[in-house]
Design a protein around this motif. Structure first.
Motif, PDB file in Angstrom:
ATOM      1  N   TYR A   1      14.498  18.689  -8.650  1.00 53.80           N
ATOM      2  CA  TYR A   1      15.118  19.976  -8.320  1.00 53.80           C
ATOM      3  C   TYR A   1      14.051  20.999  -7.919  1.00 53.80           C
ATOM      4  CZ  TYR A   1      19.845  18.763  -9.864  1.00 53.80           C
ATOM      5  OH  TYR A   1      21.096  18.209  -9.963  1.00 53.80           O
ATOM      6  N   ALA A   2      12.895  20.949  -8.581  1.00 53.69           N
ATOM      7  CA  ALA A   2      11.805  21.857  -8.213  1.00 53.69           C
ATOM      8  C   ALA A   2      11.276  21.532  -6.817  1.00 53.69           C
ATOM      9  CB  ALA A   2      10.685  21.758  -9.243  1.00 53.69           C
ATOM     10  N   LEU A   3      11.114  20.250  -6.507  1.00 55.70           N
ATOM     11  CA  LEU A   3      10.654  19.870  -5.171  1.00 55.70           C
ATOM     12  C   LEU A   3      11.699  20.211  -4.110  1.00 55.70           C
ATOM     13  CD1 LEU A   3       9.035  16.384  -5.968  1.00 55.70           C
ATOM     14  CD2 LEU A   3       7.867  18.548  -5.554  1.00 55.70           C
ATOM     15  N   PHE A   4      12.969  20.079  -4.473  1.00 53.49           N
ATOM     16  CA  PHE A   4      14.030  20.464  -3.532  1.00 53.49           C
ATOM     17  C   PHE A   4      13.952  21.959  -3.223  1.00 53.49           C
ATOM     18  CE2 PHE A   4      18.245  22.141  -2.676  1.00 53.49           C
ATOM     19  CZ  PHE A   4      18.709  21.301  -1.672  1.00 53.49           C
ATOM     20  N   ALA A   5      13.674  22.780  -4.234  1.00 53.39           N
ATOM     21  CA  ALA A   5      13.537  24.219  -4.001  1.00 53.39           C
ATOM     22  C   ALA A   5      12.378  24.514  -3.050  1.00 53.39           C
ATOM     23  CB  ALA A   5      13.331  24.939  -5.336  1.00 53.39           C
ATOM     24  N   ILE A   6      11.263  23.792  -3.194  1.00 57.03           N
ATOM     25  CA  ILE A   6      10.123  23.977  -2.289  1.00 57.03           C
ATOM     26  C   ILE A   6      10.526  23.629  -0.856  1.00 57.03           C
ATOM     27  CG2 ILE A   6       7.838  23.068  -1.702  1.00 57.03           C
ATOM     28  CD1 ILE A   6       7.267  22.803  -4.667  1.00 57.03           C
ATOM     29  N   CYS A   7      11.168  22.479  -0.689  1.00 55.38           N
ATOM     30  CA  CYS A   7      11.558  22.056   0.657  1.00 55.38           C
ATOM     31  C   CYS A   7      12.569  23.014   1.276  1.00 55.38           C
ATOM     32  CB  CYS A   7      12.148  20.645   0.604  1.00 55.38           C
ATOM     33  SG  CYS A   7      11.004  19.362   0.063  1.00 55.38           S
ATOM     34  N   ASN A   8      13.507  23.489   0.478  1.00 55.84           N
ATOM     35  CA  ASN A   8      14.534  24.381   1.016  1.00 55.84           C
ATOM     36  C   ASN A   8      13.951  25.732   1.399  1.00 55.84           C
ATOM     37  OD1 ASN A   8      17.176  24.626   1.795  1.00 55.84           O
ATOM     38  ND2 ASN A   8      17.881  25.425  -0.175  1.00 55.84           N
ATOM     39  N   ALA A   9      12.871  26.147   0.727  1.00 58.10           N
ATOM     40  CA  ALA A   9      12.215  27.393   1.107  1.00 58.10           C
ATOM     41  C   ALA A   9      11.418  27.224   2.395  1.00 58.10           C
ATOM     42  CB  ALA A   9      11.300  27.866  -0.027  1.00 58.10           C
ATOM     43  N   LEU A  10      10.809  26.069   2.589  1.00 59.60           N
ATOM     44  CA  LEU A  10      10.008  25.843   3.796  1.00 59.60           C
ATOM     45  C   LEU A  10      10.869  25.432   4.984  1.00 59.60           C
ATOM     46  CD1 LEU A  10       7.013  23.897   2.201  1.00 59.60           C
ATOM     47  CD2 LEU A  10       7.008  26.250   3.031  1.00 59.60           C
ATOM     48  N   SER A  11      11.987  24.779   4.731  1.00 57.19           N
ATOM     49  CA  SER A  11      12.866  24.341   5.819  1.00 57.19           C
ATOM     50  C   SER A  11      14.306  24.548   5.377  1.00 57.19           C
ATOM     51  CB  SER A  11      12.614  22.870   6.156  1.00 57.19           C
ATOM     52  OG  SER A  11      13.473  22.425   7.179  1.00 57.19           O
TER      53      SER A  11
ATOM     54  N   LYS B   1      11.003  34.173  -4.429  1.00 59.29           N
ATOM     55  CA  LYS B   1       9.651  34.517  -3.969  1.00 59.29           C
ATOM     56  C   LYS B   1       9.223  33.628  -2.812  1.00 59.29           C
ATOM     57  CE  LYS B   1       8.076  36.182  -8.491  1.00 59.29           C
ATOM     58  NZ  LYS B   1       7.124  35.979  -9.616  1.00 59.29           N
ATOM     59  N   MET B   2       9.511  32.330  -2.907  1.00 56.93           N
ATOM     60  CA  MET B   2       9.104  31.414  -1.840  1.00 56.93           C
ATOM     61  C   MET B   2       9.869  31.696  -0.551  1.00 56.93           C
ATOM     62  SD  MET B   2       8.566  27.754  -3.843  1.00 56.93           S
ATOM     63  CE  MET B   2      10.281  27.640  -4.352  1.00 56.93           C
ATOM     64  N   ALA B   3      11.144  32.049  -0.662  1.00 57.14           N
ATOM     65  CA  ALA B   3      11.947  32.306   0.535  1.00 57.14           C
ATOM     66  C   ALA B   3      11.489  33.566   1.258  1.00 57.14           C
ATOM     67  CB  ALA B   3      13.419  32.420   0.156  1.00 57.14           C
ATOM     68  N   ARG B   4      10.953  34.552   0.527  1.00 53.89           N
ATOM     69  CA  ARG B   4      10.471  35.775   1.168  1.00 53.89           C
ATOM     70  C   ARG B   4       9.192  35.537   1.951  1.00 53.89           C
ATOM     71  NH1 ARG B   4      12.212  38.389  -3.733  1.00 53.89           N
ATOM     72  NH2 ARG B   4      10.080  38.258  -4.532  1.00 53.89           N
ATOM     73  N   GLY B   5       8.404  34.536   1.546  1.00 57.42           N
ATOM     74  CA  GLY B   5       7.165  34.248   2.255  1.00 57.42           C
ATOM     75  C   GLY B   5       6.079  35.248   1.915  1.00 57.42           C
ATOM     76  N   GLY B   6       4.999  35.215   2.700  1.00 58.86           N
ATOM     77  CA  GLY B   6       3.889  36.118   2.473  1.00 58.86           C
ATOM     78  C   GLY B   6       2.954  35.608   1.381  1.00 58.86           C
ATOM     79  N   GLU B   7       1.940  36.407   1.101  1.00 60.45           N
ATOM     80  CA  GLU B   7       0.948  36.020   0.091  1.00 60.45           C
ATOM     81  C   GLU B   7       1.553  35.983  -1.304  1.00 60.45           C
ATOM     82  OE1 GLU B   7      -2.070  35.015   0.632  1.00 60.45           O
ATOM     83  OE2 GLU B   7      -1.968  35.309   2.800  1.00 60.45           O
ATOM     84  N   GLU B   8       2.603  36.781  -1.539  1.00 62.03           N
ATOM     85  CA  GLU B   8       3.202  36.818  -2.876  1.00 62.03           C
ATOM     86  C   GLU B   8       3.912  35.517  -3.226  1.00 62.03           C
ATOM     87  OE1 GLU B   8       3.813  38.929  -0.481  1.00 62.03           O
ATOM     88  OE2 GLU B   8       2.675  40.737  -1.082  1.00 62.03           O
ATOM     89  N   SER B   9       4.217  34.696  -2.225  1.00 62.41           N
ATOM     90  CA  SER B   9       4.936  33.449  -2.495  1.00 62.41           C
ATOM     91  C   SER B   9       4.024  32.322  -2.954  1.00 62.41           C
ATOM     92  CB  SER B   9       5.691  33.002  -1.238  1.00 62.41           C
ATOM     93  OG  SER B   9       4.774  32.673  -0.193  1.00 62.41           O
ATOM     94  N   LEU B  10       2.733  32.434  -2.735  1.00 66.66           N
ATOM     95  CA  LEU B  10       1.816  31.318  -3.051  1.00 66.66           C
ATOM     96  C   LEU B  10       1.800  30.969  -4.535  1.00 66.66           C
ATOM     97  CD1 LEU B  10      -1.200  32.086  -0.679  1.00 66.66           C
ATOM     98  CD2 LEU B  10       0.716  30.516  -0.337  1.00 66.66           C
ATOM     99  N   PRO B  11       1.776  31.944  -5.468  1.00 70.33           N
ATOM    100  CA  PRO B  11       1.814  31.538  -6.888  1.00 70.33           C
ATOM    101  C   PRO B  11       3.077  30.757  -7.261  1.00 70.33           C
ATOM    102  CG  PRO B  11       1.069  33.811  -6.681  1.00 70.33           C
ATOM    103  CD  PRO B  11       1.538  33.391  -5.331  1.00 70.33           C
ATOM    104  N   ALA B  12       4.213  31.105  -6.646  1.00 74.52           N
ATOM    105  CA  ALA B  12       5.440  30.363  -6.946  1.00 74.52           C
ATOM    106  C   ALA B  12       5.363  28.933  -6.414  1.00 74.52           C
ATOM    107  CB  ALA B  12       6.649  31.081  -6.345  1.00 74.52           C
ATOM    108  N   PHE B  13       4.834  28.773  -5.190  1.00 75.39           N
ATOM    109  CA  PHE B  13       4.640  27.416  -4.664  1.00 75.39           C
ATOM    110  C   PHE B  13       3.695  26.616  -5.556  1.00 75.39           C
ATOM    111  CE2 PHE B  13       6.175  29.155  -0.565  1.00 75.39           C
ATOM    112  CZ  PHE B  13       7.051  28.143  -0.203  1.00 75.39           C
ATOM    113  N   GLU B  14       2.618  27.242  -5.975  1.00 71.44           N
ATOM    114  CA  GLU B  14       1.639  26.549  -6.818  1.00 71.44           C
ATOM    115  C   GLU B  14       2.254  26.149  -8.147  1.00 71.44           C
ATOM    116  OE1 GLU B  14      -2.789  27.328  -8.821  1.00 71.44           O
ATOM    117  OE2 GLU B  14      -1.910  28.777  -7.423  1.00 71.44           O
ATOM    118  N   GLU B  15       3.016  27.037  -8.747  1.00 71.99           N
ATOM    119  CA  GLU B  15       3.623  26.739 -10.048  1.00 71.99           C
ATOM    120  C   GLU B  15       4.550  25.536  -9.967  1.00 71.99           C
ATOM    121  OE1 GLU B  15       6.725  28.802 -13.240  1.00 71.99           O
ATOM    122  OE2 GLU B  15       5.933  29.959 -11.536  1.00 71.99           O
TER     123      GLU B  15
END
Length: 616
Positions: free
Chosen positions: A364-374, A396-410
């Protein structure tokens, strides 16, 4: 005479004093038998250690509960008889039941202790050690001896299967065969992680690792998996099945080993194991390459073992993420997550429920990453569950920008596999090892040496490149045509930079994906498709935007609500009519008898809740 002797020795007093020296003489006390001349038996240290070990084993054997002894004897007899039903019950039920009851916080008895119960059967003792070390790894903390001995036992098992004269006469359930391959790779992964931590090693551990040689080396693990695949000829078997060949033709192709269920299942599970090992080593293309003959559908053999089914889709989906094929990853995760949702009641009764549940949560976490990027609307149900669990990170990931990187990393660090390094530290070279420790100590972090952080940096590099895409997409949705200068003014950049970002958006909206309906091809096959519903062209500094809106898919909604209505209707049919109160008071009770008779039914039938009639 006997009575006289009894009387003599039972007399209370003896009148005369007896000289014992004269009565006994010097029997046995001759000078020829002095202590100085007696030869004491010589016992060397090895014999003494063997005697102590034997006594310790006898003491340990006496402490085994009788029910456990009976279980081991029954288990051994089932293996001797190749009784799959009894073996399955003992493996999936008995072993776990007695583990919880007697050995939840300690080891099972060692194989040498229970050997008398099984007549020192070497094959059963190898299988028993496999279960023994699996219990140590899952419930306890293995020491270096456990790590080395578990590898030796795995080698003995695979040597017996691969190097015997002809196929071995052994039958094991599919679940156990998958667990053997899965545990073999898990212990390899845990050993590599433990081996990479140089600073925490004692002197004895450093010496054993220096002299360990090929223990848990990548080459030895890959050699076992490829040997099982080659011995079983499983790739040829799967291709022959896909071509529709008869059973006789398949038997001729696969040979005597491939006809045996033991080798066929081990070869098939080794394909899944190779997928996992190559992912752990970071070769995602080769990981999908070895799965060429495996079809990802509900009819594939791996679906018969739920843990194998979930693991296969997890590693395939992660490979697609690292290859930037996000639509394929989303499709892969949706398939298996829907399967888990449908089979949830079955999973709760499985002894592997916790493992399956954790893997599903990571997907589910990986699905959230993919859905934010595509972004896609492939399955609203899975998307809603993913947003419920990781709604803050997804926003946070859907908004993009530098603020989204910690959410992607987590989410990446939580959901990714525990990567390993193929090359161990130079334990056989003290100088190089000391230099490595000194360099590691002077570095601000160990991320450069940690394979997980290396893959994280590669993933975040791609995410950083796409960081401006969500903001740019949100502006373009507001217009059908827009000047490049005006858009650059909105984003506070120059026109040249806005053109670069537009090209980046164009690239991010394209991806290589498998065409639906081509499941029989390789997992690496695919065509370039457009993943975004927003398209644009640039002509003479003007941006022309077109947006194709995808209508809501009503078929699933109607099917779901039709099934719900049918269930409600069936429940209503099974309910009786409500009975009126016996002591009802009011105008109806005071009505004359003629009115009551006039309201009586004209037929001898009684209506029921759903409008039908039944005889009274």
């Amino acid at each position: 005479m006997a009575q006289q002797r009894m009387a003599l020795w039972t007399a209370d007093e003896i009148d005369e004093e007896v000289d014992l020296h004269l009565a006994l003489g010097n029997y046995g006390q001759s000078g020829h038998f002095e202590d100085a001349h007696i030869q004491q038996p010589q016992i060397d240290e090895a014999t003494l250690a063997a005697m102590e070990q034997h006594m310790a084993q006898q003491a340990a054997f006496s402490q085994i509960p009788d029910v456990v002894k009976g279980f081991i004897v029954h288990f051994h007899q089932a293996v001797l008889d190749n009784n799959l039903a009894e073996i399955t019950v003992a493996y999936e039920s008995g072993w776990n039941k007695y583990t919880e009851k007697f050995y939840s916080k300690t080891e099972w008895p060692e194989a040498e202790v229970i050997a008398p119960l099984v007549n020192d059967d070497p094959i059963f003792l190898i299988l028993y050690r496999e279960l023994y070390y699996r219990h140590v790894y899952s419930r306890l903390q293995p020491n270096i001896d456990d790590r080395f001995h578990s590898y030796e036992n795995s080698c003995e098992l695979f040597n017996y299967l691969l190097n015997s004269e002809g196929p071995v006469q052994l039958e094991l359930p599919e679940q156990w065969l998958w667990d053997i391959i899965d545990e073999f790779i898990y212990q390899f992964q845990v050993f590599c992680t433990w081996r990479s931590k140089v600073k925490s090693k004692t002197e004895d551990e450093l010496m054993m690792l220096a002299d360990g040689g090929p223990v848990w080396s990548s080459y030895s693990v890959l050699n076992v998996l490829y040997s099982l695949i080659q011995k079983s000829r499983i790739n040829q078997h799967l291709l022959a099945q896909q071509e529709g060949k008869s059973a006789e033709e398949i038997a001729e192709i696969v040979g005597e080993y491939g006809q045996r269920p033991l080798y066929r299942n081990l070869g098939y599970f080794s394909l899944i194991g190779l997928l996992r090992v190559h992912v752990l080593l970071g070769d995602f293309t080769l990981a999908l390459k070895v799965m060429e003959s495996v079809e990802l559908n509900q009819k594939s053999p791996f679906t018969r073992v739920t843990a194998c089914h979930v693991a296969t889709y997890y590693y395939v989906g992660f490979c697609y993420i690292m290859l930037r094929r996000y639509p394929d990853a989303i499709r892969t995760f949706v398939n298996v997550l829907n399967f888990i949702l449908r089979m949830r009641q079955y999973h709760t009764r499985s002894y592997q429920y916790d493992q399956i549940s954790k893997t599903a949560d990571r997907m589910y976490a990986l699905f959230a990453i993919c859905n934010a990027l595509s972004p896609s609307r492939l399955d609203d149900n899975v998307a809603n569950i993913s947003k419920e669990r990781y709604g803050e990170q997804f926003a946070k990931m859907a908004r993009g920008g530098e603020e989204s990187l910690p959410a992607f990393e987590e989410l990446f660090l939580y959901a990714c596999p525990k990567f390993i390094s193929a090359n161990p530290p130079p334990y056989d070279d003290p100088a190089a090892l000391s230099l490595l420790v000194a360099t590691d100590g002077s570095a601000p972090s160990t991320s450069s040496l940690d394979p997980t952080h290396r893959h994280l940096s590669l993933f975040l590099a791609d995410v950083t490149a796409q960081a401006p895409v969500p903001t740019l997409r949100s502006f373009l949705r507001l217009y059908t045509s827009l000047g490049a200068a005006k858009l650059a003014n909105f984003l506070d950049v120059d026109e040249e930079e806005i053109v670069q970002e537009m090209m980046l958006l164009k690239q991010a909206s394209r991806s290589v994906s498998r065409v639906p309906g081509t499941e029989k091809g390789s997992l690496l096959d695919g065509e370039t498709i457009t993943t975004s519903d927003l398209n644009f062209v640039i002509a003479e500094n003007m941006i022309h935007i077109t947006e194709s809106t995808i209508g809501r898919r009503y078929a699933g909604w109607f099917i779901k609500n039709t099934e719900r209505t049918a269930r409600i209707y069936d429940d209503l049919k099974g309910m009786p009519l409500p009975q009126p109160a016996k002591n009802a008071a009011g105008p109806a009770a005071a009505a004359p008898a003629g009115d009551v008779q006039s309201k009586a039914p004209r037929t001898g039938v009684q209506k029921v809740a759903w409008g039908g009639a039944k005889a009274v």
